[in-house]
Design a protein around this motif. Structure first.
Motif, PDB file in Angstrom:
ATOM      1  N   GLN A  54       0.856  -1.176   0.000  1.00 41.70           N
ATOM      2  CA  GLN A  54       0.000   0.000   0.000  1.00 41.70           C
ATOM      3  C   GLN A  54       0.899   1.234   0.000  1.00 41.70           C
ATOM      4  N   TYR A  55       0.679   2.076  -0.925  1.00 41.32           N
ATOM      5  CA  TYR A  55       1.467   3.305  -1.010  1.00 41.32           C
ATOM      6  C   TYR A  55       0.732   4.412  -0.264  1.00 41.32           C
ATOM      7  N   THR A  56       0.770   4.304   1.041  1.00 37.25           N
ATOM      8  CA  THR A  56       0.090   5.307   1.852  1.00 37.25           C
ATOM      9  C   THR A  56       1.077   6.422   2.169  1.00 37.25           C
ATOM     10  N   PRO A  57       0.609   7.645   2.219  1.00 32.72           N
ATOM     11  CA  PRO A  57       1.522   8.753   2.501  1.00 32.72           C
ATOM     12  C   PRO A  57       1.998   8.725   3.947  1.00 32.72           C
ATOM     13  N   LYS A  58       3.181   9.258   4.160  1.00 32.85           N
ATOM     14  CA  LYS A  58       3.734   9.340   5.493  1.00 32.85           C
ATOM     15  C   LYS A  58       3.104  10.552   6.176  1.00 32.85           C
ATOM     16  N   ILE A  59       2.435  10.303   7.260  1.00 36.86           N
ATOM     17  CA  ILE A  59       1.720  11.385   7.927  1.00 36.86           C
ATOM     18  C   ILE A  59       2.634  11.995   8.974  1.00 36.86           C
ATOM     19  N   VAL A  60       2.800  13.317   8.902  1.00 36.32           N
ATOM     20  CA  VAL A  60       3.650  14.043   9.841  1.00 36.32           C
ATOM     21  C   VAL A  60       2.771  15.020  10.600  1.00 36.32           C
ATOM     22  N   LYS A  61       2.903  15.012  11.921  1.00 36.52           N
ATOM     23  CA  LYS A  61       2.090  15.916  12.727  1.00 36.52           C
ATOM     24  C   LYS A  61       2.565  17.352  12.536  1.00 36.52           C
ATOM     25  N   VAL A  62       1.619  18.266  12.459  1.00 30.84           N
ATOM     26  CA  VAL A  62       1.938  19.674  12.342  1.00 30.84           C
ATOM     27  C   VAL A  62       1.668  20.317  13.695  1.00 30.84           C
ATOM     28  N   LEU A  63       2.751  20.733  14.350  1.00 31.50           N
ATOM     29  CA  LEU A  63       2.596  21.331  15.671  1.00 31.50           C
ATOM     30  C   LEU A  63       2.233  22.805  15.567  1.00 31.50           C
ATOM     31  N   GLU A  64       3.018  23.512  14.765  1.00 27.00           N
ATOM     32  CA  GLU A  64       2.741  24.934  14.563  1.00 27.00           C
ATOM     33  C   GLU A  64       2.168  25.095  13.170  1.00 27.00           C
ATOM     34  N   PHE A  65       1.426  26.139  12.982  1.00 26.56           N
ATOM     35  CA  PHE A  65       0.803  26.342  11.682  1.00 26.56           C
ATOM     36  C   PHE A  65       1.875  26.525  10.620  1.00 26.56           C
ATOM     37  N   GLY A  66       1.847  25.680   9.598  1.00 28.94           N
ATOM     38  CA  GLY A  66       2.775  25.808   8.473  1.00 28.94           C
ATOM     39  C   GLY A  66       4.115  25.138   8.703  1.00 28.94           C
ATOM     40  N   ARG A  67       4.380  24.647   9.908  1.00 27.16           N
ATOM     41  CA  ARG A  67       5.669  24.001  10.155  1.00 27.16           C
ATOM     42  C   ARG A  67       5.454  22.532  10.466  1.00 27.16           C
ATOM     43  N   LYS A  68       6.271  21.701   9.880  1.00 34.62           N
ATOM     44  CA  LYS A  68       6.178  20.276  10.148  1.00 34.62           C
ATOM     45  C   LYS A  68       7.029  19.947  11.366  1.00 34.62           C
ATOM     46  N   GLN A  69       6.680  18.849  12.008  1.00 32.98           N
ATOM     47  CA  GLN A  69       7.463  18.422  13.152  1.00 32.98           C
ATOM     48  C   GLN A  69       8.814  17.928  12.651  1.00 32.98           C
ATOM     49  N   ALA A  70       9.844  18.289  13.361  1.00 36.84           N
ATOM     50  CA  ALA A  70      11.188  17.914  12.939  1.00 36.84           C
ATOM     51  C   ALA A  70      11.357  16.406  13.028  1.00 36.84           C
ATOM     52  N   GLY A  71      11.986  15.843  12.009  1.00 33.55           N
ATOM     53  CA  GLY A  71      12.251  14.413  12.001  1.00 33.55           C
ATOM     54  C   GLY A  71      13.554  14.142  12.734  1.00 33.55           C
ATOM     55  N   SER A  72      14.214  13.100  12.364  1.00 33.48           N
ATOM     56  CA  SER A  72      15.478  12.772  13.010  1.00 33.48           C
ATOM     57  C   SER A  72      16.565  13.746  12.540  1.00 33.48           C
ATOM     58  N   LYS A  73      17.636  13.815  13.313  1.00 33.67           N
ATOM     59  CA  LYS A  73      18.715  14.752  12.986  1.00 33.67           C
ATOM     60  C   LYS A  73      19.382  14.364  11.674  1.00 33.67           C
ATOM     61  N   LYS A  74      19.520  13.085  11.436  1.00 38.20           N
ATOM     62  CA  LYS A  74      20.144  12.630  10.184  1.00 38.20           C
ATOM     63  C   LYS A  74      19.323  13.099   8.984  1.00 38.20           C
ATOM     64  N   GLU A  75      18.013  12.991   9.136  1.00 36.74           N
ATOM     65  CA  GLU A  75      17.126  13.407   8.044  1.00 36.74           C
ATOM     66  C   GLU A  75      17.262  14.902   7.787  1.00 36.74           C
ATOM     67  N   GLN A  76      17.311  15.691   8.882  1.00 46.63           N
ATOM     68  CA  GLN A  76      17.451  17.146   8.743  1.00 46.63           C
ATOM     69  C   GLN A  76      18.779  17.501   8.094  1.00 46.63           C
ATOM     70  N   GLU A  77      19.856  16.852   8.549  1.00 47.36           N
ATOM     71  CA  GLU A  77      21.173  17.120   7.969  1.00 47.36           C
ATOM     72  C   GLU A  77      21.198  16.767   6.494  1.00 47.36           C
ATOM     73  N   ARG A  78      20.575  15.658   6.172  1.00 47.71           N
ATOM     74  CA  ARG A  78      20.533  15.229   4.768  1.00 47.71           C
ATOM     75  C   ARG A  78      19.810  16.258   3.911  1.00 47.71           C
ATOM     76  N   LYS A  79      18.658  16.759   4.414  1.00 46.13           N
ATOM     77  CA  LYS A  79      17.911  17.774   3.669  1.00 46.13           C
ATOM     78  C   LYS A  79      18.718  19.050   3.519  1.00 46.13           C
ATOM     79  N   GLN A  80      19.415  19.439   4.592  1.00 39.10           N
ATOM     80  CA  GLN A  80      20.237  20.650   4.523  1.00 39.10           C
ATOM     81  C   GLN A  80      21.363  20.484   3.516  1.00 39.10           C
ATOM     82  N   LEU A  81      21.976  19.305   3.519  1.00 43.30           N
ATOM     83  CA  LEU A  81      23.047  19.053   2.552  1.00 43.30           C
ATOM     84  C   LEU A  81      22.527  19.099   1.120  1.00 43.30           C
ATOM     85  N   ILE A  82      21.350  18.536   0.904  1.00 42.66           N
ATOM     86  CA  ILE A  82      20.759  18.559  -0.441  1.00 42.66           C
ATOM     87  C   ILE A  82      20.480  19.988  -0.863  1.00 42.66           C
TER      88      ILE A  82
END
Length: 146
Positions: A54-82
Motif C-alpha cells: 500500500q502506497y500510503t503517505p507518510k503522515i507528519v504531525k503539524v505542531l505549529e501552523f505551516g511548520r512540520k514536526q522535525a524528524g530525526s537529525k540525520k534526516e534534517q542534515e541530509r535535507k540541509q546538505l541537499i
C-alpha cells in the motif's frame, strides 16, 4: 494408488519379463488389491495471501501552523546538505554562464579590432594607390605636353 494399478494391469507387457520380474509384479499387484483403504489426498496448508504494498503517505504531525514536526537529525542534515548542494550547483552554473559571456565578449572585441585594423590598412592602400595613379596621370600629361 488406483492410477498405478491401472498402469500395471493394462500397459505393462509382463509376459516378456523374466520370471523373477513377473513374481515381483504379481506380488505388487496382490499388495495393491489387499489394501483397499482410500486415503484422502495430501493438501498443502492454506497460506495467507501476500498483501499488496500500500502506497500510503507518510503522515507528519503539524505542531505549529505551516511548520512540520522535525524528524530525526540525520534526516534534517541530509535535507540541509541537499539544499546546500542545489544552491552551490545553481551558483556554479551562474558563474559558468558569466564566464562564457565574458569570453564571448572578449572574442567579439578581438574580431572587431582585427576587422577594423584590416579595413584601415585597406583604406590606406587604396588611398596610396589613388595618389600614385594621380601622379602617374600627371606625369603622362606633362610628357604629352612637352
Amino acid at each position: 494408488m488406483h492410477p498405478v494399478r491401472v498402469l500395471l494391469t493394462q500397459h505393462v507387457p509382463v509376459n516378456e519379463y523374466p520370471e523373477k520380474m513377473q513374481e515381483c509384479y504379481h506380488s505388487a499387484l496382490k499388495e495393491l488389491e489387499n489394501k483397499v483403504k482410500h486415503y484422502t489426498p495430501l493438501i498443502c496448508e492454506k497460506k495467507k495471501p501476500v498483501p499488496l504494498k500500500q502506497y500510503t503517505p507518510k503522515i507528519v504531525k503539524v505542531l505549529e501552523f505551516g511548520r512540520k514536526q522535525a524528524g530525526s537529525k540525520k534526516e534534517q542534515e541530509r535535507k540541509q546538505l541537499i539544499q546546500r548542494h542545489k544552491r552551490e550547483l545553481k551558483g556554479a552554473i551562474r558563474e559558468i554562464r558569466k564566464d562564457n559571456q565574458f569570453l564571448a565578449r572578449m572574442q567579439l572585441s578581438e574580431i572587431m579590432e582585427r576587422d577594423s585594423a584590416r579595413k584601415r590598412k585597406v583604406k590606406e592602400l587604396l588611398g596610396s594607390l589613388a595618389t600614385q595613379e594621380g601622379e602617374w596621370k600627371a606625369m603622362k600629361r606633362k610628357k604629352w605636353k612637352n
